[in-house]
Design a protein around this motif. Structure first.
Motif: not given
Length: 127
Positions: A60-70
């Motif tokens: 899996t490629t993990i993408i760190l993102t968010g409901d806000t700026e990570p």
């Protein structure tokens, strides 16, 4: 296979027009397990990654993102990036660790050095 790992919500100071996380229907509707019980948070994440590998037979490629700026939650980002890098060395089910950010300071500010070392790719978005 991709998994978007979303930073726990806090008010974002950016207002990026491309943000995929602007969803008022979900704001505040999920408990922040990371703040409640970090050990359980990482146990659950490891289980999800292991199960994804079992089902899809590919890392899996993990993408760190968010409901806000990570990068606004430095503790979460550092902790998660470190765990993912460690697991990517130990297990075969993590292919790549990416960060989506609009924070241009990330590439030059020393406070982000340890996080940068854990990532395979940083995707900078202009806003």
């Amino acid at each position: 296979m991709n998994l978007q790992l979303v930073v726990p919500y806090q008010t974002c100071n950016r207002g990026c027009p491309f943000c995929i996380a602007k969803n008022p229907d979900t704001l505040g509707k999920f408990e922040n397990l990371y703040k409640i019980d970090k050990a359980q948070y990482f146990k659950n994440l490891l289980i999800v990654l292991s199960e994804m590998y079992t089902v899809y037979k590919e890392p899996t490629t993990i993408i760190l993102t968010g409901d806000t700026e990570p990068t606004l939650d430095l503790e979460w980002l550092t902790d998660v990036a470190y765990h993912l890098r460690l697991w990517s060395i130990t297990f075969k089910f993590i292919k790549r660790i990416e960060l989506q950010t609009a924070n241009r300071e990330f590439e030059v500010d020393d406070k982000f050095y340890d996080i940068r070392e854990c990532l395979d790719l940083v995707d900078y978005r202009d806003w």
